[in-house]
Scaffold this active site. Structure first.
Site, PDB file in Angstrom:
ATOM      1  N   LYS A 183       0.880  -1.170   0.000  1.00 43.66           N
ATOM      2  CA  LYS A 183       0.000   0.000   0.000  1.00 43.66           C
ATOM      3  C   LYS A 183       0.919   1.222   0.000  1.00 43.66           C
ATOM      4  O   LYS A 183       1.593   1.511   0.984  1.00 43.66           O
ATOM      5  CB  LYS A 183      -0.897  -0.031   1.242  1.00 43.66           C
ATOM      6  N   GLY A 240       4.892   3.838  10.950  1.00 42.45           N
ATOM      7  CA  GLY A 240       4.145   5.086  10.960  1.00 42.45           C
ATOM      8  C   GLY A 240       3.757   5.499  12.360  1.00 42.45           C
ATOM      9  O   GLY A 240       4.443   5.168  13.335  1.00 42.45           O
ATOM     10  N   SER A 241       2.637   6.179  12.483  1.00 46.26           N
ATOM     11  CA  SER A 241       2.214   6.728  13.758  1.00 46.26           C
ATOM     12  C   SER A 241       1.608   5.663  14.660  1.00 46.26           C
ATOM     13  O   SER A 241       1.141   4.612  14.195  1.00 46.26           O
ATOM     14  CB  SER A 241       1.181   7.829  13.530  1.00 46.26           C
ATOM     15  N   GLY A 245      -0.955   2.733  13.427  1.00 45.08           N
ATOM     16  CA  GLY A 245      -0.437   1.393  13.654  1.00 45.08           C
ATOM     17  C   GLY A 245      -1.298   0.580  14.602  1.00 45.08           C
ATOM     18  O   GLY A 245      -1.569  -0.601  14.364  1.00 45.08           O
ATOM     19  N   GLU A 264       5.841  -0.670  13.520  1.00 43.40           N
ATOM     20  CA  GLU A 264       6.843   0.183  14.173  1.00 43.40           C
ATOM     21  C   GLU A 264       6.213   1.556  14.263  1.00 43.40           C
ATOM     22  O   GLU A 264       5.924   2.185  13.241  1.00 43.40           O
ATOM     23  CB  GLU A 264       8.133   0.185  13.358  1.00 43.40           C
ATOM     24  N   CYS A 301      12.553   7.996  12.895  1.00 45.43           N
ATOM     25  CA  CYS A 301      11.958   7.334  14.064  1.00 45.43           C
ATOM     26  C   CYS A 301      12.946   7.170  15.204  1.00 45.43           C
ATOM     27  O   CYS A 301      12.552   6.821  16.317  1.00 45.43           O
ATOM     28  CB  CYS A 301      11.367   5.988  13.667  1.00 45.43           C
ATOM     29  N   GLU A 392       6.118  10.900  21.619  1.00 40.58           N
ATOM     30  CA  GLU A 392       6.922  11.461  20.535  1.00 40.58           C
ATOM     31  C   GLU A 392       6.265  12.698  19.926  1.00 40.58           C
ATOM     32  O   GLU A 392       5.064  12.720  19.675  1.00 40.58           O
ATOM     33  CB  GLU A 392       7.107  10.405  19.442  1.00 40.58           C
TER      34      GLU A 392
END
Length: 528
Positions: A183, A240-241, A245, A264, A301, A392
């Site tokens: 994707k 991603g976020s 996620g 992740e 990240c 984060e």
């Protein structure tokens, strides 16, 4: 305007009616590429092709898969300036960064090609039969890892090459023997299309089955959710976020047949500075920290989001402030990412006790999509009482937390959630004295760093890019390094299987010359 199509195995499709466009975050205008959101039929077709291809691809030899991965790597190398230009236009990242990321992507593919050539990754284990054992005979048992099945990979916003269409997730899944449906991330669809066509061509040229790879476009969440819930998909990889996620993870594990979802989801990557080294190398550490926080406009990240230092040393504080004042901002990947960055900064600053420690300004709106680096500060009591401060902020921001005692530092470490990395700066004597801190941090992070900074993830067999929740959804895995292949395999044991039906990796004659565990002994010899 060039219309790009979905890549569905060896075919292309454009059945959708909802368009979106490649966008330049630096100029705030569309690039010359348009895309259509994937339809439900196109999603089903891509997954059905992947499931059919799996029955052929899973039997491909290591050398055949090596040829496929190598062809992808060579195709990425030979795209020349086109790939760099398109990628820069979609991300606002400088050409040098894209060139470096291209080589990392190529090297990842070559690393897995080498792993397949060597072959021992299957972890072959053989316990031969003892038919006359009393009181019951021992059967012949042979173990190895085999591929799971079709895998969905989500491209990441912040690594348009290395964690995207041909990135580490795709490379490790293909190496394992799993067809991949990617994707594409809507922030860099034209870059994704270039790489997708390279993989499609490589699959055809190396005699891979139709459906071993597909690439679908969608600028929302519908296609991704449908892919995760599709009953023929056997695993998912995402970078991603936390919000996205976790939602995909919940969808994956709530299916009638739950599947592994390797997400992740970011990290604040705490850095601890011990008092003796702070006096010896304070200015150097401060400069390195500011550079690490702002590297890539803070869109890695592994950028450090927290620094804890013992003793409120005025010289060190001044060094941090001066270092941050010298940093520069830059274009963020998308306007939405910049908006979230500025919003999160304001949320932190609204908390009593959180102060603006250093930066040139705190802009909240910028027409050129530029983020301004910001360093915040808070006392340990404030940090410990406000859980949002440990989350984060994606972008060039960080927080410093002075503590008075060793116990204060250990308390902060104990209360940390899971992170990708944790760093400690100290002299050799201090590190021994603070061994308790290291013991805590190895339980909190996937990578513990001494006297360095977490940015820069080496692609090699010993790397771990993962960590306890919420950094990832599975702390037993890594998304970088050769062990990433384990995410897409499962063990199978063959009992009393005739030699003629065994995989080559498990036959008595070790024709592949791989290392195997035979009756408890590691060897590459034949049996008998």
């Amino acid at each position: 305007m060039k219309q790009e199509l979905q890549i569905i195995g060896f075919d292309n499709s454009g059945k959708g009616t909802e368009p979106f466009y490649s966008f330049n975050p630096a100029t705030q205008i569309n690039n010359g590429y348009s895309f259509l959101n994937a339809t439900n039929d196109e999603i089903n077709q891509a997954v059905a092709k992947a499931a059919s291809a799996f029955q052929v691809y899973r039997k491909k030899s290591g050398m055949e898969k090596t040829a496929f991965l190598t062809a992808i790597a060579e195709g990425i190398l030979t795209t020349g300036d086109e790939l760099v230009t398109v990628c820069c236009d979609e991300t606002g990242l400088p050409p040098a960064r894209i060139e470096g990321e291209r080589m990392r992507t190529v090297n990842q593919l070559k690393m897995f090609a080498a792993l397949l050539t060597e072959g021992s990754w299957v972890d072959a284990r053989i316990d031969t039969a003892i038919p006359d054992r009393a009181p019951v005979p021992k059967p012949d048992l042979r173990f190895m890892q085999i591929p799971l099945g079709p895998v969905v990979v989500f491209g990441a916003s912040n690594f348009p090459l290395a964690f995207s269409v041909a990135g580490g997730d795709t490379a490790s899944a293909l190496a394992a023997g799993c067809p991949v449906v990617v994707k594409a991330h809507p922030a860099h669809p034209a870059t994704s299309a270039i790489i997708g066509k390279i993989i499609q061509t490589a699959a055809q040229n190396t005699n891979m089955p139709d459906g071993v790879f597909s690439l679908l476009f969608d600028n929302g969440i519908e296609a991704g959710v449908r892919l995760v819930k599709h009953p023929l998909i056997k695993a998912v990889a995402f970078t991603g976020s936390y919000k996205a996620g976790k939602a995909l993870y919940d969808a994956a594990v709530s299916r009638p047949e739950p599947i592994p979802m390797y997400a992740e989801m970011g990290s604040t990557n705490p850095v601890f500075v011990l008092p003796q080294v702070m006096k010896l190398r304070g200015a150097e550490i401060a400069a390195g920290y500011a550079a690490a926080v702002t590297l890539g406009i803070g869109q890695f990240c592994t950028n450090p989001g927290i620094m804890v230092y013992q003793n409120n040393d005025e010289d060190f504080k001044l060094s941090l402030q001066l270092a941050f004042e010298k940093t520069s901002g830059g274009v963020m990947l998308t306007p939405n990412i910049l908006s979230a960055y500025n919003s999160n900064l304001q949320k932190h600053l609204a908390i009593p006790g959180v102060e603006h420690f250093a930066s040139s300004s705190l802009k909240t709106v910028d027409a050129t999509n530029n983020a301004v680096p910001v360093l915040l500060s808070a006392e340990s009591s404030v940090f410990n009482s406000e859980s949002i401060l440990s989350e984060e902020i994606f972008g060039p921001a960080s927080m410093v937390i002075p503590v008075a005692t060793k116990k204060d530092m250990l308390d902060i470490a104990e209360n940390l959630s899971g992170h990708l990395t944790a760093t400690v700066h100290g002299t050799e004597e201090e590190l021994i004295e603070y061994k308790e801190l290291l013991d805590i941090l190895e339980q909190k992070a996937g990578r513990v760093i001494i006297n360095g900074f977490p940015t820069g993830v080496e692609v090699c067999s010993a790397m771990v890019h993962g960590g306890p929740f919420p950094a990832t959804t599975d702390s037993k895995t890594t998304s970088v390094g050769t062990k990433a292949i384990d995410r897409f395999t499962r063990p199978v044991c063959y009992q009393n299987m005739p030699q003629s039906l065994l995989p080559a990796e498990l036959k008595n004659e070790n024709s592949l010359h791989i290392s195997r565990l035979i009756n408890g002994e590691r060897t590459n010899k034949n049996i008998g």
